[in-house]
Motif scaffolding. Sequence first.
Motif, PDB file in Angstrom:
ATOM      1  N   LYS A  57       7.050   7.523   3.738  1.00  0.00           N
ATOM      2  CA  LYS A  57       5.874   8.365   3.975  1.00  0.00           C
ATOM      3  C   LYS A  57       4.954   7.674   4.964  1.00  0.00           C
ATOM      4  CE  LYS A  57       2.404  10.655   1.086  1.00  0.00           C
ATOM      5  NZ  LYS A  57       1.252   9.903   1.616  1.00  0.00           N
ATOM      6  N   PRO A  80       1.913   6.121   6.566  1.00  0.00           N
ATOM      7  CA  PRO A  80       0.779   5.487   5.876  1.00  0.00           C
ATOM      8  C   PRO A  80      -0.482   6.342   5.950  1.00  0.00           C
ATOM      9  CG  PRO A  80       1.811   3.937   7.422  1.00  0.00           C
ATOM     10  CD  PRO A  80       2.450   5.273   7.650  1.00  0.00           C
ATOM     11  N   GLU A  81      -1.255   6.349   4.884  1.00  0.00           N
ATOM     12  CA  GLU A  81      -2.609   6.883   4.940  1.00  0.00           C
ATOM     13  C   GLU A  81      -3.471   5.852   5.678  1.00  0.00           C
ATOM     14  OE1 GLU A  81      -3.764   9.763   3.334  1.00  0.00           O
ATOM     15  OE2 GLU A  81      -2.046  10.223   2.087  1.00  0.00           O
ATOM     16  N   SER A 100      -6.083   3.127   6.343  1.00  0.00           N
ATOM     17  CA  SER A 100      -6.595   2.100   5.420  1.00  0.00           C
ATOM     18  C   SER A 100      -8.082   2.316   5.153  1.00  0.00           C
ATOM     19  CB  SER A 100      -6.358   0.745   6.098  1.00  0.00           C
ATOM     20  OG  SER A 100      -6.616  -0.304   5.232  1.00  0.00           O
ATOM     21  N   GLN A 101      -8.464   2.345   3.898  1.00  0.00           N
ATOM     22  CA  GLN A 101      -9.851   2.655   3.544  1.00  0.00           C
ATOM     23  C   GLN A 101     -10.319   1.814   2.371  1.00  0.00           C
ATOM     24  OE1 GLN A 101     -11.653   4.655   5.253  1.00  0.00           O
ATOM     25  NE2 GLN A 101     -10.416   6.273   6.167  1.00  0.00           N
ATOM     26  N   PRO A 146      -9.841  -2.867   1.656  1.00  0.00           N
ATOM     27  CA  PRO A 146      -8.613  -2.066   1.833  1.00  0.00           C
ATOM     28  C   PRO A 146      -7.360  -2.947   1.829  1.00  0.00           C
ATOM     29  CG  PRO A 146     -10.231  -1.546   3.558  1.00  0.00           C
ATOM     30  CD  PRO A 146     -10.783  -2.715   2.792  1.00  0.00           C
ATOM     31  N   GLU A 147      -6.318  -2.439   1.256  1.00  0.00           N
ATOM     32  CA  GLU A 147      -4.989  -3.046   1.429  1.00  0.00           C
ATOM     33  C   GLU A 147      -4.519  -2.681   2.839  1.00  0.00           C
ATOM     34  OE1 GLU A 147      -3.063  -4.619  -1.036  1.00  0.00           O
ATOM     35  OE2 GLU A 147      -4.269  -4.189  -2.810  1.00  0.00           O
ATOM     36  N   PRO A 148      -3.782  -3.555   3.491  1.00  0.00           N
ATOM     37  CA  PRO A 148      -3.222  -3.171   4.796  1.00  0.00           C
ATOM     38  C   PRO A 148      -2.410  -1.883   4.673  1.00  0.00           C
ATOM     39  CG  PRO A 148      -2.898  -5.521   4.408  1.00  0.00           C
ATOM     40  CD  PRO A 148      -3.443  -4.942   3.125  1.00  0.00           C
ATOM     41  N   SER A 149      -2.533  -1.041   5.679  1.00  0.00           N
ATOM     42  CA  SER A 149      -1.857   0.262   5.690  1.00  0.00           C
ATOM     43  C   SER A 149      -0.343   0.075   5.839  1.00  0.00           C
ATOM     44  CB  SER A 149      -2.422   1.047   6.887  1.00  0.00           C
ATOM     45  OG  SER A 149      -1.973   2.357   6.887  1.00  0.00           O
ATOM     46  N   GLN A 150       0.412   0.707   4.972  1.00  0.00           N
ATOM     47  CA  GLN A 150       1.866   0.511   4.970  1.00  0.00           C
ATOM     48  C   GLN A 150       2.598   1.812   4.675  1.00  0.00           C
ATOM     49  OE1 GLN A 150       3.238  -2.249   5.767  1.00  0.00           O
ATOM     50  NE2 GLN A 150       1.909  -3.959   5.218  1.00  0.00           N
ATOM     51  N   VAL A 151       3.806   1.898   5.141  1.00  0.00           N
ATOM     52  CA  VAL A 151       4.687   3.012   4.762  1.00  0.00           C
ATOM     53  C   VAL A 151       4.923   2.951   3.260  1.00  0.00           C
ATOM     54  CG1 VAL A 151       7.038   3.921   4.955  1.00  0.00           C
ATOM     55  CG2 VAL A 151       5.829   3.121   7.005  1.00  0.00           C
ATOM     56  N   GLN A 152       4.789   4.097   2.600  1.00  0.00           N
ATOM     57  CA  GLN A 152       5.102   4.153   1.174  1.00  0.00           C
ATOM     58  C   GLN A 152       6.568   4.561   1.012  1.00  0.00           C
ATOM     59  OE1 GLN A 152       3.932   7.521  -1.331  1.00  0.00           O
ATOM     60  NE2 GLN A 152       2.581   6.125  -2.417  1.00  0.00           N
ATOM     61  N   ASN A 180       4.947  -0.234  -1.557  1.00  0.00           N
ATOM     62  CA  ASN A 180       4.408  -0.551  -0.241  1.00  0.00           C
ATOM     63  C   ASN A 180       4.685  -2.022   0.015  1.00  0.00           C
ATOM     64  OD1 ASN A 180       2.507   1.834   0.627  1.00  0.00           O
ATOM     65  ND2 ASN A 180       2.221   1.525  -1.549  1.00  0.00           N
ATOM     66  N   ALA A 181       5.004  -2.348   1.256  1.00  0.00           N
ATOM     67  CA  ALA A 181       5.237  -3.745   1.588  1.00  0.00           C
ATOM     68  C   ALA A 181       3.948  -4.550   1.459  1.00  0.00           C
ATOM     69  CB  ALA A 181       5.785  -3.856   2.999  1.00  0.00           C
ATOM     70  N   ALA A 205       7.132  -9.510  -2.131  1.00  0.00           N
ATOM     71  CA  ALA A 205       6.655  -8.845  -0.912  1.00  0.00           C
ATOM     72  C   ALA A 205       6.507  -7.332  -1.074  1.00  0.00           C
ATOM     73  CB  ALA A 205       7.547  -9.162   0.293  1.00  0.00           C
ATOM     74  N   LYS A 206       6.366  -6.887  -2.329  1.00  0.00           N
ATOM     75  CA  LYS A 206       6.189  -5.443  -2.571  1.00  0.00           C
ATOM     76  C   LYS A 206       5.096  -5.204  -3.602  1.00  0.00           C
ATOM     77  CE  LYS A 206      10.484  -3.104  -1.496  1.00  0.00           C
ATOM     78  NZ  LYS A 206      11.107  -4.189  -0.749  1.00  0.00           N
ATOM     79  N   LEU A 207       4.299  -4.195  -3.331  1.00  0.00           N
ATOM     80  CA  LEU A 207       3.362  -3.651  -4.310  1.00  0.00           C
ATOM     81  C   LEU A 207       4.037  -2.402  -4.842  1.00  0.00           C
ATOM     82  CD1 LEU A 207       0.468  -3.548  -5.526  1.00  0.00           C
ATOM     83  CD2 LEU A 207      -0.254  -2.353  -3.480  1.00  0.00           C
TER      84      LEU A 207
END
Lengths: 336, 336, 336, 336
Positions: free
Chosen positions: A249, A251-252, A254-255, B251-257, B266-267, C262-264
């Motif tokens: 998906k 990424p949304e 970052s917020q 914020p967590e870094p933006s990642q592909v889900q 997410n990575a 390395a994963k959430l």
Amino acid sequence: MSLKLGVIGTGAIGRDHIRRCSQTLLNSQVVAVTDINLEQAAQVVADLQLNAEVYADGHALIQSAQVEAVLVTSWGPSHEEFVLAAIAAGKPVFCEKPLAVTARGCRNIVEAEVAHGKRLVQVGFMRPYDQGYQALKAVIDSGQIGEPLMLHCAHRNPTVGENYNTGMAITDTLIHELDVLRWLLADDYVSVQVVFPRKTSKALSHLRDPQIVLLETARGTRIDVEVFVNCQYGYDIQCEVVGETGIAKLPEPSQVQLRSGAKLSNAILMDWKDRFIAAYDVELQAFIDGVRAGQVGGPSAWDGFAAAVAADACIEAQGSGQIVKVSLPDRPAFYG
Amino acid sequence: MSLKLGVIGTGAIGRDHIRRCSQTLLNSQVVAVTDINLEQAAQVVADLQLNAEVYADGHALIQSAQVEAVLVTSWGPSHEEFVLAAIAAGKPVFCEKPLAVTARGCRNIVEAEVAHGKRLVQVGFMRPYDQGYQALKAVIDSGQIGEPLMLHCAHRNPTVGENYNTGMAITDTLIHELDVLRWLLADDYVSVQVVFPRKTSKALSHLRDPQIVLLETARGTRIDVEVFVNCQYGYDIQCEVVGETGIAKLPEPSQVQLRSGAKLSNAILMDWKDRFIAAYDVELQAFIDGVRAGQVGGPSAWDGFAAAVAADACIEAQGSGQIVKVSLPDRPAFYG
Amino acid sequence: MSLKLGVIGTGAIGRDHIRRCSQTLLNSQVVAVTDINLEQAAQVVADLQLNAEVYADGHALIQSAQVEAVLVTSWGPSHEEFVLAAIAAGKPVFCEKPLAVTARGCRNIVEAEVAHGKRLVQVGFMRPYDQGYQALKAVIDSGQIGEPLMLHCAHRNPTVGENYNTGMAITDTLIHELDVLRWLLADDYVSVQVVFPRKTSKALSHLRDPQIVLLETARGTRIDVEVFVNCQYGYDIQCEVVGETGIAKLPEPSQVQLRSGAKLSNAILMDWKDRFIAAYDVELQAFIDGVRAGQVGGPSAWDGFAAAVAADACIEAQGSGQIVKVSLPDRPAFYG
Amino acid sequence: MSLKLGVIGTGAIGRDHIRRCSQTLLNSQVVAVTDINLEQAAQVVADLQLNAEVYADGHALIQSAQVEAVLVTSWGPSHEEFVLAAIAAGKPVFCEKPLAVTARGCRNIVEAEVAHGKRLVQVGFMRPYDQGYQALKAVIDSGQIGEPLMLHCAHRNPTVGENYNTGMAITDTLIHELDVLRWLLADDYVSVQVVFPRKTSKALSHLRDPQIVLLETARGTRIDVEVFVNCQYGYDIQCEVVGETGIAKLPEPSQVQLRSGAKLSNAILMDWKDRFIAAYDVELQAFIDGVRAGQVGGPSAWDGFAAAVAADACIEAQGSGQIVKVSLPDRPAFYG
């Protein structure tokens, strides 16, 4: 050593690209501008304190020995003419979308560029330069989710103005998906269908909103794109790729996560400019770097043509309610 | 019109800043370099194809008429000397952390700069330039969560090398929180305490890891920072601000889900360079823009001093297990 | 005061419902069982230590004065016969899905129940009893997202067995969405279409997987349901309702969040029984409570009929590739 | 075959447990009630339509041959007396927290139970029966995150009433963490410390809110618990376990995700009863099932005693600001 740019069209997007090229990007300077409204062009030169000449028209600008590369950010119907002129002059040209207002016009550009023998044209589709789409493509290409089978996408705007009509949902809005999804999948569309859900009460009477566009690719991947331009809640771009073994998906953004007033929440952007602003910088820097390296890359005239052909089919499908074939000629070897 | 930079120290961070200033940032060029290892300095000039002179030492470089501003990226113990020399020469200087290896050394720099009468020094704390921290500060400053009362933070690295020791958890790792949290809260530390949880079996025998540092600010805000440098799973920076009416989280870094293998995931980044790379660019661009505008800003010598004083207190608290006061003199009006 | 239940069919689901009614739920006891395999029925009585009689067949069980209400969990093709017999006997009957294997069969039950004059039949659609769907419906009904315009849904299984065929994607899998989405929207289907994406390499050769089912409701709401029964990664049920002013999404099951390797990540369920187990308990308790209160509620024979009519249209649409109308007669006033 | 319960105390929690045991749980009935206010007791019998006798006092109820097991839900200071009486009568007893209002009182109960020779007492700590905590414990026990080293916890309420004082942050609020974290880690506390952040302006003048409690366990695990009972935004329970190789976080309650008004949000509960209601059911069902099986389990008198000892140390630490040792005698073999 900076690349000397001439900019045709100093409306909103033109002005923004001039600011970008003269203040934000590396190795570029704007030395020439023109606009159908010459006073406006002169005003932009003054406002941004450019060391640039105002030309009488686009053709004069293209011909100028001062200009090494051209940005076309004028009114859409004039794009074809200026891009063809730049090709004729052998100058690299970055053309804002649409490349031309008809598929035939795009085709003319493709043919001119192929005849010229070397890529000169980059089309202003910025989404392939967005970090999120790049991360998504990296996941797909890594094989982590297997072959893509389906894409579920959405393109949502909070509201649109009075001038926005049902066809523009394709030519102004969906056009970004038509481009970026081809790139994401490295595949072409073979059919399209448009269905109209119950209309939102928030849209003006002349506009059918939302719409769902169903696309099929040559490899059989099925794509659904919800286009909803009066969704009220935000500017929201979604893209979910369903593969044989997993789903990735987009990424949304970052917020900051907030816990407040009985809600755990993240802000959703309201303005499309906030969403893709970085991609515009990367896109134009890539054009500048490409020209300086003698290698124009990015979305090509062929990509502009392919998007136009698909958009035409979608417009037809809006009218007929039927599944419409997308007939794209064979890709010239020139475009790799 | 580019700012002409001289760089003292061509090790890893120096080399990276040279690349940044010569290839990525606007309006800067590296015209002078030096290093205790002159061959290495010459090699960097060659590798990066710089049009730059190699100087015999930092002092010669600082004195050179070619050099308009100085970057100090040499070995920590030499920072104080070079920063003082730059101030003496009236040249703006960007100094990588630490500003000096002792609080006394930082104080010397503060006094020299105040005596000089104008800000010349920017310290290389990059977190205030990170988009995430800026967004978090914007939320705090907006009043959306009321007055901050508590901060829960974590600074986690997957592993560290053999040379990393218990004190470095303060001086190399926590130092970033010591800086950024002062900035975030616009507040100063008044006491610190360090507690040692059960040691992880993944740390080498000489290292006490993890540690928890408890800080109290002048306004009474309480901060806990988990420092865990062998956490295995990733490089993970957390910061949660608990205010009177809500909580805001970095914020967590933006990642592909991904949905794959019975996991929605997410990575998490593994390398700190990926986390703050953009902040380094913004930080140095700010220095360059500041110098060109005649206004050095960003983390000041006073900020470097305050961080050093707090770090000293933390080191003492590691040893004593007690609550240790942080005694910072009054801030000179010079620093606003 | 416990409700005395007779259960027809002691296969997997029957046995599970017997366990549920005798060990987990309030105010029920299983006093009678039967199965086409009487030994198996006797075995279940022994295994679960029931104080229950084994009857020779379903009709004998229904007629028994011991039996106050009937559960039909036998082979699908026998459902109609036993439900009609229960209605004829004036006994409340809970029938596992499908109510009947043809729409005509469902219609027969509807007519018999209407003729009887009082609701006796509850169909075993459990999703309306799931907390997540209930929360989603509460949000819709609250008006927080305005009128629903579109639903994007997915029904994914990790794998299916050899016996699973293309039609069962409708009758065994989609049937749950056909029921729950009607309930969620309080609306009826008017047309359906099925499109087949590129087939996954993980499906057996006789099975077209995945499929996308497009539904239109009487109010014009458009629904897309991805049915993907070899998705490998998990049992995953998604439902997103796009309204005029906002979007509401079915909750993901609550899970421990892990930071590791390395994963959430959060676990995704692999087994459908884990996803809806609580809903089965609530569903059957509702039947028991309803019968004891003299008010059978929940999914009605009419709901079973409507789902069957829609399923028939989907099967036709699988074959034709066309948009197929769903023709449901007017709902009898009897069903509210 | 239902377990015949006598309930001492018909205030809010008593009334709720009576409802639970008579209407929601399996295999229990309430046959006896009493309260210091006998009219209220009679009213509850009437309201809930119980077939139950009102006894003159707790001792009469405990002695009654009708009563097989006792629930103590009276005023805290009376708990010790009634639990001791139940043990003396050899009857299983479920006692709401606190087991006794002093550690000495808890110790008396422990000694009486050990002397009796068989477990009779279950203490009303419900969190170990919460699905979320159970899932978290399963992850820890699986070894997925290695040995636990640190716990970061929060216990937040939107507001509290006027009667709530600084000590109650320990005895009424933290007490739940004191119990559940011992269970989660299978470890005991050896020291505690309390720090007071800047006070929220939302708390009444007599209350120091928030507080941070720092606990150390016998194995060296360090725990921080933020107790913040006027946090305004919600009832929010957080627990994050940092292990040697990963981190596991207590699940957030499952909620509909909303996109609305420029926010992506999930609701946060405002009322603690919504958060743990299911755990109360499971807890009491476990007591009923345990008694019927002749095996009382769950939180023991020893657990109640250990929590009381830790709470006493926290109260001392609130006053002294120092690190306070927690001195728990050796656990009798009786408690496993």
